[in-house]
Design an enzyme around this catalytic site. Structure first.
Site, PDB file in Angstrom:
ATOM      1  N   HIS A  96      -1.478  -0.177  -9.930  1.00  0.00           N
ATOM      2  CA  HIS A  96      -2.292  -1.050  -9.034  1.00  0.00           C
ATOM      3  C   HIS A  96      -2.746  -2.289  -9.697  1.00  0.00           C
ATOM      4  O   HIS A  96      -3.774  -2.771  -9.492  1.00  0.00           O
ATOM      5  CB  HIS A  96      -3.341  -0.508  -8.435  1.00  0.00           C
ATOM      6  CG  HIS A  96      -3.773  -0.960  -6.967  1.00  0.00           C
ATOM      7  ND1 HIS A  96      -4.035  -0.500  -5.929  1.00  0.00           N
ATOM      8  CD2 HIS A  96      -3.731  -2.211  -6.676  1.00  0.00           C
ATOM      9  CE1 HIS A  96      -4.367  -1.059  -4.838  1.00  0.00           C
ATOM     10  NE2 HIS A  96      -4.227  -2.218  -5.305  1.00  0.00           N
TER      11      HIS A  96
ATOM     12  N   ARG B 188       0.821  -1.173  -0.091  1.00  0.00           N
ATOM     13  CA  ARG B 188      -0.002  -0.011   0.023  1.00  0.00           C
ATOM     14  C   ARG B 188       0.700   1.317  -0.236  1.00  0.00           C
ATOM     15  O   ARG B 188       1.786   1.364   0.549  1.00  0.00           O
ATOM     16  CB  ARG B 188      -0.946  -0.149   1.390  1.00  0.00           C
ATOM     17  CG  ARG B 188      -2.191  -0.823   0.925  1.00  0.00           C
ATOM     18  CD  ARG B 188      -2.951  -0.603   0.110  1.00  0.00           C
ATOM     19  NE  ARG B 188      -4.294  -1.320   0.034  1.00  0.00           N
ATOM     20  CZ  ARG B 188      -4.342  -2.307  -0.906  1.00  0.00           C
ATOM     21  NH1 ARG B 188      -3.607  -2.593  -1.594  1.00  0.00           N
ATOM     22  NH2 ARG B 188      -5.756  -2.799  -0.743  1.00  0.00           N
TER      23      ARG B 188
HETATM   24  P1  NAP Z   1      -2.033 -10.515   5.689  1.00  0.00           P
HETATM   25  O1  NAP Z   1      -2.388 -12.259   5.415  1.00  0.00           O
HETATM   26  O2  NAP Z   1      -3.104  -9.901   6.512  1.00  0.00           O
HETATM   27  O3  NAP Z   1      -0.483 -10.427   5.943  1.00  0.00           O
HETATM   28  C1  NAP Z   1      -0.122  -9.154   6.624  1.00  0.00           C
HETATM   29  C2  NAP Z   1       1.087  -9.197   7.046  1.00  0.00           C
HETATM   30  O4  NAP Z   1       1.685  -8.117   7.862  1.00  0.00           O
HETATM   31  C3  NAP Z   1       1.288 -10.424   8.425  1.00  0.00           C
HETATM   32  O5  NAP Z   1       2.325 -11.127   8.233  1.00  0.00           O
HETATM   33  C4  NAP Z   1       1.284  -9.557   9.476  1.00  0.00           C
HETATM   34  O6  NAP Z   1       1.972  -9.863  10.547  1.00  0.00           O
HETATM   35  C5  NAP Z   1       2.230  -8.356   8.759  1.00  0.00           C
HETATM   36  N1  NAP Z   1       1.915  -7.012   9.607  1.00  0.00           N
HETATM   37  C6  NAP Z   1       0.914  -6.381   9.899  1.00  0.00           C
HETATM   38  N2  NAP Z   1       1.010  -5.257  10.668  1.00  0.00           N
HETATM   39  C7  NAP Z   1       2.528  -5.465  10.958  1.00  0.00           C
HETATM   40  C8  NAP Z   1       3.195  -4.586  11.794  1.00  0.00           C
HETATM   41  N3  NAP Z   1       2.566  -3.408  12.648  1.00  0.00           N
HETATM   42  N4  NAP Z   1       4.368  -4.967  12.181  1.00  0.00           N
HETATM   43  C9  NAP Z   1       5.058  -5.957  11.317  1.00  0.00           C
HETATM   44  N5  NAP Z   1       4.109  -6.809  10.592  1.00  0.00           N
HETATM   45  C10 NAP Z   1       2.923  -6.318  10.523  1.00  0.00           C
HETATM   46  O7  NAP Z   1      -2.212  -9.895   4.219  1.00  0.00           O
HETATM   47  P2  NAP Z   1      -1.810 -10.302   2.835  1.00  0.00           P
HETATM   48  O8  NAP Z   1      -3.169 -11.175   2.101  1.00  0.00           O
HETATM   49  O9  NAP Z   1      -0.570 -10.963   2.781  1.00  0.00           O
HETATM   50  O10 NAP Z   1      -1.861  -8.962   2.003  1.00  0.00           O
HETATM   51  C11 NAP Z   1      -0.975  -7.926   2.284  1.00  0.00           C
HETATM   52  C12 NAP Z   1      -1.323  -6.676   1.658  1.00  0.00           C
HETATM   53  O11 NAP Z   1      -0.977  -6.828   0.217  1.00  0.00           O
HETATM   54  C13 NAP Z   1      -2.587  -6.292   1.840  1.00  0.00           C
HETATM   55  O12 NAP Z   1      -3.149  -5.813   2.979  1.00  0.00           O
HETATM   56  C14 NAP Z   1      -2.960  -5.372   0.753  1.00  0.00           C
HETATM   57  O13 NAP Z   1      -2.637  -3.757   1.095  1.00  0.00           O
HETATM   58  C15 NAP Z   1      -1.919  -5.753  -0.285  1.00  0.00           C
HETATM   59  N6  NAP Z   1      -2.258  -6.249  -1.791  1.00  0.00           N
HETATM   60  C16 NAP Z   1      -2.118  -5.557  -2.746  1.00  0.00           C
HETATM   61  C17 NAP Z   1      -2.444  -6.043  -3.980  1.00  0.00           C
HETATM   62  C18 NAP Z   1      -2.180  -5.168  -5.294  1.00  0.00           C
HETATM   63  O14 NAP Z   1      -2.543  -5.572  -6.551  1.00  0.00           O
HETATM   64  N7  NAP Z   1      -1.260  -4.318  -5.188  1.00  0.00           N
HETATM   65  C19 NAP Z   1      -3.277  -7.019  -4.318  1.00  0.00           C
HETATM   66  C20 NAP Z   1      -3.573  -7.646  -3.143  1.00  0.00           C
HETATM   67  C21 NAP Z   1      -3.125  -7.299  -1.817  1.00  0.00           C
HETATM   68  P3  NAP Z   1       1.346 -11.036  11.444  1.00  0.00           P
HETATM   69  O15 NAP Z   1       1.620 -12.392  10.439  1.00  0.00           O
HETATM   70  O16 NAP Z   1       2.111 -11.175  12.676  1.00  0.00           O
HETATM   71  O17 NAP Z   1       0.010 -10.987  11.474  1.00  0.00           O
END
Ligand code: NAP
Length: 311
Positions: free
Chosen positions: A274, A226
């Site tokens: 994006h 993001r």
């Molecule tokens: P997720 O499964 O919720 O994983 C988020 C990761 O970030 C987890 O490992 C979490 O830690 C870590 N995290 C959150 N807050 C943190 C903090 N304060 N300090 C350290 N680590 C932290 O999400 P995901 O499905 O992998 O997706 C990640 C992000 O990718 C989404 O939120 C979205 O913004 C982005 N995205 C972008 C696209 C695009 O097309 N550009 C598409 C899809 C997603 P824990 O494991 O300890 O909870």
């Protein structure tokens, strides 16, 4: 009893999603009615995109869950009218798309592909040999559904992969860190940094002048997470100073990225609109149907958002 499912996303998405949702819901043997126009008090589930017209959930008095079509929930998670459980999207197609995009851009920077793609000028540029993947340090910030999957594939390709998350993880092939000290260790000397964190108050400006200074000189940043994860002014300064060699950015504080934004003109920035990974209607519909089935059979919903943590 018929389950009433409201599809609340941009209307043009409905024609794409409808056949996939019907196929997936039929496969679960559910008796349902689905559409874009159901009276709020009758709605049992909302299939939701945060850019839909539905922003006030209060009239959906018997709604059992809001099922987000997107992985990111920052635009809905703080909505005070949302009292129902909120599930986010984790789907095989979305994950595979992110793996493809992240591995592609990592290999671009690792191999220095631009030198030859843009250097078709008759000069025989020999003698610049990229290191092996095993000698290239890649750091992934965020080890959730997407970060862990990308880390696994980059480790399979041979990269020296580190990762960082809020809670300590143990993932084969990835050196895992957590906490503030862990962040410094994960970033120190990293040559390619991939951001797959959610947008929360805790992650805003995580890459800033201080953390960028920890990287190896000339490091590459790849951000499909993001926009607010990066302090833009600090990144531009680091690019100009050569501390960061290149930034490939898919997400921004304002989207579409305004056409006068300095990122567009910077020679060492690649902007993508994006598109790192879109939710795939077929596989996403299967997840939606699974969650509705679970809701109807008293089972725990998959991929529930922690409203306090914000993701
Ligand atoms: P997720 O499964 O919720 O994983 C988020 C990761 O970030 C987890 O490992 C979490 O830690 C870590 N995290 C959150 N807050 C943190 C903090 N304060 N300090 C350290 N680590 C932290 O999400 P995901 O499905 O992998 O997706 C990640 C992000 O990718 C989404 O939120 C979205 O913004 C982005 N995205 C972008 C696209 C695009 O097309 N550009 C598409 C899809 C997603 P824990 O494991 O300890 O909870």
């Amino acid at each position: 009893m018929t389950i009433n499912i409201l599809f609340a996303a941009k209307y043009e998405r409905w024609t794409t999603y409808e056949p996939h949702l019907r196929t997936a819901l039929d496969a679960k043997g559910l008796s349902y009615s689905i559409g874009t126009d159901i009276a709020p008090p009758d709605v049992d589930y909302i299939v939701y995109a945060p850019n839909s017209d539905v922003q006030d959930f209060a009239p959906y008095t018997k709604c059992k869950a809001v099922l987000n079509l997107w992985a990111g929930v920052e635009a809905v998670v703080h909505n005070t009218t949302l009292t129902q459980p909120l599930a986010r999207m984790v789907d095989h197609g979305l994950t595979q798309g992110m793996i493809d995009w992240v591995c592609g851009h990592t290999l671009r920077h690792h191999l220095g592909m631009d030198r030859h793609i843009h250097g078709q000028d008759g000069l025989w540029r020999e003698g610049i040999v990229p290191p092996l993947a095993q000698d290239r340090t890649v750091c992934i910030l965020g080890l959730g559904a997407l970060g862990a999957a990308c880390g696994d594939k980059l480790s399979y390709l041979g990269f020296d992969v580190r990762g960082w998350s809020r809670r300590q993880k143990h993932i084969e092939g990835i050196t895992c860190y957590s906490g503030q000290d862990g962040l410094n260790a994960a970033l120190s000397g990293a040559e390619i940094v991939i951001l797959l964190l959610p947008d929360t108050p805790d992650t805003e400006n995580l890459l800033n002048a201080t953390t960028l200074a920890l990287l190896a000189k000339g490091a590459s940043i790849i951000n499909p997470g993001r926009g607010p994860l990066i302090d833009d002014a600090a990144l531009l300064q680091s690019l100009d100073a050569g501390q960061v060699g290149h930034a490939t950015l898919d997400v921004f504080r304002i989207e579409p990225l305004p056409n006068d934004h300095p990122y567009w003109a910077h020679p060492n920035v690649t902007v993508t609109p994006h598109i790192a990974s879109e939710t795939r209607p077929k596989t996403a519909s299967e997840i939606i149907a699974e969650n509705i089935y679970r809701g109807e059979h008293g089972l725990d919903l998959l991929h529930l958002v922690d409203r306090n943590a914000g993701y």
